[in-house]
Design a protein around this motif. Structure first.
Motif, PDB file in Angstrom:
ATOM      1  N   ARG A  66       0.849  -1.195   0.000  1.00  0.00           N
ATOM      2  CA  ARG A  66       0.000   0.000   0.000  1.00  0.00           C
ATOM      3  C   ARG A  66       0.878   1.236   0.000  1.00  0.00           C
ATOM      4  O   ARG A  66       1.878   1.318   0.729  1.00  0.00           O
ATOM      5  CB  ARG A  66      -0.913   0.012   1.231  1.00  0.00           C
ATOM      6  N   ALA A  67       0.481   2.208  -0.817  1.00  0.00           N
ATOM      7  CA  ALA A  67       1.262   3.438  -0.915  1.00  0.00           C
ATOM      8  C   ALA A  67       0.379   4.569  -1.395  1.00  0.00           C
ATOM      9  O   ALA A  67      -0.642   4.351  -2.062  1.00  0.00           O
ATOM     10  CB  ALA A  67       2.436   3.252  -1.879  1.00  0.00           C
ATOM     11  N   VAL A  68       0.765   5.782  -1.015  1.00  0.00           N
ATOM     12  CA  VAL A  68       0.150   6.993  -1.537  1.00  0.00           C
ATOM     13  C   VAL A  68       1.266   7.905  -2.024  1.00  0.00           C
ATOM     14  O   VAL A  68       2.419   7.762  -1.625  1.00  0.00           O
ATOM     15  CB  VAL A  68      -0.711   7.718  -0.482  1.00  0.00           C
ATOM     16  N   VAL A  69       0.905   8.845  -2.882  1.00  0.00           N
ATOM     17  CA  VAL A  69       1.895   9.733  -3.491  1.00  0.00           C
ATOM     18  C   VAL A  69       1.751  11.139  -2.940  1.00  0.00           C
ATOM     19  O   VAL A  69       0.635  11.650  -2.777  1.00  0.00           O
ATOM     20  CB  VAL A  69       1.747   9.751  -5.030  1.00  0.00           C
ATOM     21  N   SER A  70       2.881  11.767  -2.674  1.00  0.00           N
ATOM     22  CA  SER A  70       2.952  13.181  -2.316  1.00  0.00           C
ATOM     23  C   SER A  70       3.880  13.869  -3.299  1.00  0.00           C
ATOM     24  O   SER A  70       4.993  13.398  -3.548  1.00  0.00           O
ATOM     25  CB  SER A  70       3.501  13.350  -0.894  1.00  0.00           C
ATOM     26  N   THR A  71       3.453  14.986  -3.851  1.00  0.00           N
ATOM     27  CA  THR A  71       4.293  15.756  -4.771  1.00  0.00           C
ATOM     28  C   THR A  71       4.761  17.060  -4.143  1.00  0.00           C
ATOM     29  O   THR A  71       5.201  17.975  -4.839  1.00  0.00           O
ATOM     30  CB  THR A  71       3.539  16.044  -6.080  1.00  0.00           C
ATOM     31  N   ASP A  72       4.675  17.157  -2.832  1.00  0.00           N
ATOM     32  CA  ASP A  72       5.107  18.364  -2.144  1.00  0.00           C
ATOM     33  C   ASP A  72       6.627  18.487  -2.153  1.00  0.00           C
ATOM     34  O   ASP A  72       7.354  17.494  -2.169  1.00  0.00           O
ATOM     35  CB  ASP A  72       4.617  18.363  -0.694  1.00  0.00           C
ATOM     36  N   SER A  73       7.117  19.729  -2.086  1.00  0.00           N
ATOM     37  CA  SER A  73       8.548  19.998  -2.080  1.00  0.00           C
ATOM     38  C   SER A  73       9.104  19.969  -0.665  1.00  0.00           C
ATOM     39  O   SER A  73       8.561  20.612   0.243  1.00  0.00           O
ATOM     40  CB  SER A  73       8.832  21.377  -2.697  1.00  0.00           C
TER      41      SER A  73
END
Length: 304
Positions: A66-73
């Protein structure tokens, strides 16, 4: 049961290279993973994309994780707080932070611009602080947590044309030690890895001469996955006794680094003057001066 079963890990720069391999290995070890990556170029310039992080997430899910994505810097404080919130919202907890995100703006020192300096410091050093600090409150509340930071022999030993990167990476080692000292009372651990691997970060190494080409060929044999087992171990409860340390993973070798300590001292009962330092102090100390080594001077043998 994997070594990270039931834990949640936030891995920055996990869209490729070392970060992706660490994220995949942590997922295989049982962790649920926040895959953070802005999807920028090696220099951090140009457009960003969610694609690299999404690719890592897809691999994890294909393997049953299970995984989620974050595109924050990582270079923004509020963005770092959002990463931690993403972990809590998706999985209800956070146990591991891997500070891996990085960029390169290599330049010889006397030509380095303030922008080249600040951009690298902001991602590597400030980013490691922001993400670590954002997770600190969670770790304190649960009286547990593990940080794994990526340092580099460019900072620990030295390299040409990398004043910004070297300063940031040596700063990360000091940051990790400070976290270990300050947060040990809360059951929180902090360690560093100096990775050796062929990835985007090392693909910029020039290969103009035959000697340089031979060295690059050896680097290409060291895949980024070689660093993942050490990261998984340091994140696990099996490493409960390990904190404030600096390790390196080089193909099939693992090293632990020393920390700077005095190697020789001189005393003069009447005190020192510039003249007596020149005449007696420095001659007595000079046999213990550190040489101007570069990383390849110290790690001069072939990995096996």
């Amino acid at each position: 049961m994997g070594m990270l079963e039931g834990k949640v890990a936030l891995v920055t720069g996990a869209g490729g290279g070392i970060g992706r391999e660490i994220a995949l290995a942590m997922a295989l070890a049982g962790a649920q993973v926040v895959v953070n990556d802005v999807g920028a170029s090696l220099s951090g310039l140009g457009e960003t994309s969610a694609t690299p992080g999404e690719q890592t997430r897809a691999i994890i899910e294909q393997r049953g994780g299970r995984a989620v994505v974050s595109t924050d810097s990582v270079a923004d404080w509020e963005a770092a707080r959002r990463m931690v919130a993403t972990a809590l919202d998706a999985f209800g907890r956070l146990d591991v932070v891997v500070n891996n995100a990085g960029i390169l703006r290599d330049q010889i020192f006397h030509k380095m611009t303030p922008e080249e300096w600040l951009s690298v410091i902001n991602v590597h050093l400030n980013g490691s602080f922001f993400v670590s600090r954002a997770a600190a409150d969670v770790f304190r509340r649960q009286s547990a947590g593990a940080y794994v930071h990526m340092t580099s022999t460019s900072g620990l030993i030295g390299n040409l044309g990398q004043a910004n990167y070297s300063a940031a990476k040596l700063g990360i080692a000091a940051l990790s030690k400070s976290i270990a000292l300050d947060m040990g009372r809360f059951g929180v651990r902090s360690n560093c890895i100096a990775p050796f691997a062929w990835s985007r970060m090392t693909s910029s190494i020039p290969a103009e001469t035959d000697a340089h080409k031979a060295r690059v060929a050896k680097l290409q044999a060291m895949g980024p996955e070689k660093n993942a087992p050490l990261a998984v171990f340091l994140a696990s409860d099996a490493a409960a006794h390990v904190t404030g340390q600096i390790f390196a993973a080089r193909h099939n070798e693992v090293f632990v680094f020393n920390h700077p300590r005095p190697v020789r001292g001189v005393h003069r009962s009447e005190g020192w003057t510039p003249e007596t330092l020149a005449e007696h102090g420095m001659p007595a100390l000079s046999g213990h001066f550190a040489p101007l080594d570069r990383s390849p001077d110290v790690f001069s043998w072939d990995p096996v």
